[in-house]
Design an enzyme around this catalytic site. Structure first.
Site, PDB file in Angstrom:
ATOM      1  N   GLY A  95       0.789  -1.047   0.147  1.00 26.07           N
ATOM      2  CA  GLY A  95       0.223   0.253  -0.358  1.00 26.07           C
ATOM      3  C   GLY A  95       1.012   1.025  -0.038  1.00 26.07           C
ATOM      4  O   GLY A  95       1.746   1.088   0.704  1.00 26.07           O
ATOM      5  N   ARG A 133       1.077  -4.966  -5.236  1.00 26.66           N
ATOM      6  CA  ARG A 133       1.749  -6.160  -4.199  1.00 26.66           C
ATOM      7  C   ARG A 133       1.418  -7.607  -5.309  1.00 26.66           C
ATOM      8  O   ARG A 133       0.643  -7.864  -6.349  1.00 26.66           O
ATOM      9  CB  ARG A 133      -0.126  -6.668  -3.439  1.00 26.66           C
ATOM     10  CG  ARG A 133      -0.026  -5.220  -2.368  1.00 26.66           C
ATOM     11  CD  ARG A 133      -0.974  -6.112  -1.308  1.00 26.66           C
ATOM     12  NE  ARG A 133      -0.766  -5.169  -0.324  1.00 26.66           N
ATOM     13  CZ  ARG A 133      -1.255  -4.164   0.557  1.00 26.66           C
ATOM     14  NH1 ARG A 133      -2.560  -3.573  -1.211  1.00 26.66           N
ATOM     15  NH2 ARG A 133      -1.558  -3.108   1.035  1.00 26.66           N
ATOM     16  N   ASP A 154       5.666  -4.776   6.049  1.00 26.58           N
ATOM     17  CA  ASP A 154       5.893  -6.313   6.449  1.00 26.58           C
ATOM     18  C   ASP A 154       5.886  -7.089   5.171  1.00 26.58           C
ATOM     19  O   ASP A 154       6.773  -7.497   5.274  1.00 26.58           O
ATOM     20  CB  ASP A 154       5.152  -7.107   7.734  1.00 26.58           C
ATOM     21  CG  ASP A 154       3.537  -6.633   7.284  1.00 26.58           C
ATOM     22  OD1 ASP A 154       3.240  -6.278   5.890  1.00 26.58           O
ATOM     23  OD2 ASP A 154       2.402  -7.619   8.314  1.00 26.58           O
ATOM     24  N   THR A 184       4.562   2.470   5.590  1.00 28.98           N
ATOM     25  CA  THR A 184       3.033   2.359   5.764  1.00 28.98           C
ATOM     26  C   THR A 184       2.437   3.060   6.570  1.00 28.98           C
ATOM     27  O   THR A 184       2.738   3.588   7.736  1.00 28.98           O
ATOM     28  CB  THR A 184       3.271   0.994   6.008  1.00 28.98           C
ATOM     29  OG1 THR A 184       1.580   0.537   5.955  1.00 28.98           O
ATOM     30  CG2 THR A 184       4.153   0.455   7.043  1.00 28.98           C
ATOM     31  N   ASP A 244       0.190   1.888   8.209  1.00 26.46           N
ATOM     32  CA  ASP A 244      -0.235   1.122   9.188  1.00 26.46           C
ATOM     33  C   ASP A 244       0.803   1.579  10.119  1.00 26.46           C
ATOM     34  O   ASP A 244       0.275   0.851  11.756  1.00 26.46           O
ATOM     35  CB  ASP A 244      -0.859   0.049   8.968  1.00 26.46           C
ATOM     36  CG  ASP A 244      -1.395  -0.738   7.817  1.00 26.46           C
ATOM     37  OD1 ASP A 244      -2.370   0.434   7.669  1.00 26.46           O
ATOM     38  OD2 ASP A 244      -1.242  -1.695   6.986  1.00 26.46           O
ATOM     39  N   ASP A 293       3.076  -0.493  11.494  1.00 24.85           N
ATOM     40  CA  ASP A 293       2.504  -2.021  12.519  1.00 24.85           C
ATOM     41  C   ASP A 293       3.835  -2.519  11.979  1.00 24.85           C
ATOM     42  O   ASP A 293       3.459  -4.019  12.405  1.00 24.85           O
ATOM     43  CB  ASP A 293       1.131  -2.756  11.872  1.00 24.85           C
ATOM     44  CG  ASP A 293       1.568  -3.256  10.079  1.00 24.85           C
ATOM     45  OD1 ASP A 293       2.583  -2.006   9.594  1.00 24.85           O
ATOM     46  OD2 ASP A 293       0.942  -3.661  10.310  1.00 24.85           O
ATOM     47  N   ARG A 329      -5.365  -2.096   8.961  1.00 23.84           N
ATOM     48  CA  ARG A 329      -5.070  -3.793   8.319  1.00 23.84           C
ATOM     49  C   ARG A 329      -5.396  -3.980   9.686  1.00 23.84           C
ATOM     50  O   ARG A 329      -7.018  -3.783  10.477  1.00 23.84           O
ATOM     51  CB  ARG A 329      -3.841  -3.983   7.785  1.00 23.84           C
ATOM     52  CG  ARG A 329      -3.782  -5.282   7.571  1.00 23.84           C
ATOM     53  CD  ARG A 329      -3.063  -5.881   6.578  1.00 23.84           C
ATOM     54  NE  ARG A 329      -2.370  -5.233   5.501  1.00 23.84           N
ATOM     55  CZ  ARG A 329      -2.548  -5.098   4.087  1.00 23.84           C
ATOM     56  NH1 ARG A 329      -3.402  -6.101   3.815  1.00 23.84           N
ATOM     57  NH2 ARG A 329      -2.181  -4.449   3.077  1.00 23.84           N
TER      58      ARG A 329
HETATM   59  O1  F6P Z   1      -1.416  -1.091   4.229  1.00 23.90           O
HETATM   60  C1  F6P Z   1      -1.984  -0.019   4.111  1.00 23.90           C
HETATM   61  C2  F6P Z   1      -3.532  -0.446   3.753  1.00 23.90           C
HETATM   62  O2  F6P Z   1      -4.092   1.248   3.520  1.00 23.90           O
HETATM   63  C3  F6P Z   1      -4.256  -0.692   4.877  1.00 23.90           C
HETATM   64  O3  F6P Z   1      -4.394   0.384   6.130  1.00 23.90           O
HETATM   65  C4  F6P Z   1      -5.362  -1.079   4.326  1.00 23.90           C
HETATM   66  O4  F6P Z   1      -6.296  -2.580   5.253  1.00 23.90           O
HETATM   67  C5  F6P Z   1      -5.232  -2.318   3.172  1.00 23.90           C
HETATM   68  O5  F6P Z   1      -3.784  -1.111   2.572  1.00 23.90           O
HETATM   69  C6  F6P Z   1      -5.714  -1.555   1.698  1.00 23.90           C
HETATM   70  O6  F6P Z   1      -5.522  -2.440   0.725  1.00 23.90           O
HETATM   71  P1  F6P Z   1      -6.021  -1.993  -0.785  1.00 23.90           P
HETATM   72  O7  F6P Z   1      -5.464  -0.481  -1.218  1.00 23.90           O
HETATM   73  O8  F6P Z   1      -4.654  -2.851  -1.481  1.00 23.90           O
HETATM   74  O9  F6P Z   1      -7.246  -2.200  -0.395  1.00 23.90           O
END
Ligand code: F6P
Length: 328
Positions: A15, A76, A107, A130, A132, A134, A176
């Site tokens: 992300g 990803r 991660d 990120t 997050d 985390d 997340r």
């Molecule tokens: O890891 C960053 C994040 O924005 C999380 O907070 C969220 O759960 C996820 O990515 C959303 O991913 P995507 O943009 O692939 O829907």
């Protein structure tokens, strides 16, 4: 003896987060400063698999420090999860004469980087990027601060309408399976309750707390809900449940979604990205590898990629206590 590093690759993966451009800029400029060559791979591991990269110099990154997102794009990559995909990436790095890689991401990025360096012996430095927050081994990840400011600004606006209509708002935020965004933005925006995955408040306690708020004279309330919260209901079901059990409340839901990932990075994230990435380049040129660079108590620290992935970055539970005291 370790091979001398002359040419460094950089990519952003997972992300996107505000400050990734400031991070790319810092990698490219530090390479230029130390007379190393730099190439940027597009779309994270996928660009490595496809050999999709560009030569970068100090001028390729002008004026990007202010911009959200990532000029190198992000992805990803499912293919990188396979041995064949990683082999293609290694072959392309060889073809592009890349000696080492700086991976900016979360991660998933570090997990991919660790296995890649084990299989192909390519030195890697991870930089935590990120929203997050985390990641173990750093107090802050690039993008977290900007995301918090975005969330607080949005909640402030929702509070205006909540108080005008005497309403209760459930606001879902990202993160997340971690509650850093919810916890910090909840305190920053003065939320009445904060629901995070690390602490199960329970439905009964939520109802009690809301009932107490109403009895104490509050006419509107904000509940910040982390997307990973495990109360057993999603945010819409939660609002319905509260309406059924506390009919005096007019409950609404707002899911903030991807707005949290965008926007010009805060000064904090720009400085953080700059510090982490200059250090990342210096570590590689110093012959270090397979580390993540982080910030702990305002000092640059490193840990192995393995450590960054092993344990969980703990939330500060004292913040929950602070929130309880202040939402009286
Ligand atoms: O890891 C960053 C994040 O924005 C999380 O907070 C969220 O759960 C996820 O990515 C959303 O991913 P995507 O943009 O692939 O829907």
């Amino acid at each position: 003896m370790a091979k001398k590093i002359r040419r460094i690759g950089v990519m952003t993966s997972g992300g996107d987060s505000p400050g990734m451009n400031a991070a790319i800029r810092a990698v490219v400029r530090a390479c230029a400063y130390y007379n190393a060559e730099c190439v940027g791979f597009y779309r994270g591991f996928q660009g490595m698999i496809e050999g999709d990269y560009l030569e970068m110099n100090a001028r390729s990154v002008q004026n990007i420090i202010t911009r959200g997102g990532t000029i190198l794009k992000s992805a990803r990559s499912k293919e990188f999860l396979t041995k064949e995909g990683r082999q293609k990436a290694a072959d392309n790095l060889k073809r592009a004469r890349v000696d080492a890689m700086i991976l900016i991401g979360g991660d998933g990025t570090f997990r991919g980087g660790k296995i890649f360096s084990e299989e192909h012996h390519i030195p890697i430095i991870g930089v935590p990027g990120t929203i997050d927050n985390d990641i173990n081994g750093t107090n802050y990840t690039i993008g977290f601060d900007t995301a918090l400011n975005t969330v607080v600004e949005a909640i402030d606006k929702i509070r205006d309408t909540a108080s005008s209509h005497n309403r209760l708002f459930f606001i879902e935020v990202m993160g997340r399976d971690a509650g850093f965004i919810a916890l910090n933005s909840g305190i920053g925006a003065g939320a009445e309750e904060i629901l995070i995955p690390e602490e199960d408040l329970g439905l009964d306690r939520l109802l009690d707390s809301l009932e107490r708020s109403r009895r104490s004279g509050k006419t509107s309330s904000i509940v910040v809900v982390s997307e990973g919260d495990k109360i057993g209901k999603n945010v819409f079901e939660l609002a319905e449940y509260v309406k059924e059990n506390l009919p005096d409340y007019d409950a609404k839901v707002t899911v903030l979604g991807h707005i949290q990932r965008g926007g010009s990075p805060s000064c904090f994230d720009r400085v953080l990205a700059s510090r982490l990435c200059v250090r990342a380049v210096e570590l590689l040129l110093d012959g270090q590898e397979n580390l993540m660079v982080g910030i702990v108590n305002n000092r640059m620290e490193t840990c192995s990629l393995e450590q960054a992935l092993q344990s969980k970055h703990e939330i500060n539970k004292d913040l929950l206590r602070i929130s309880d005291i202040l939402s009286i």
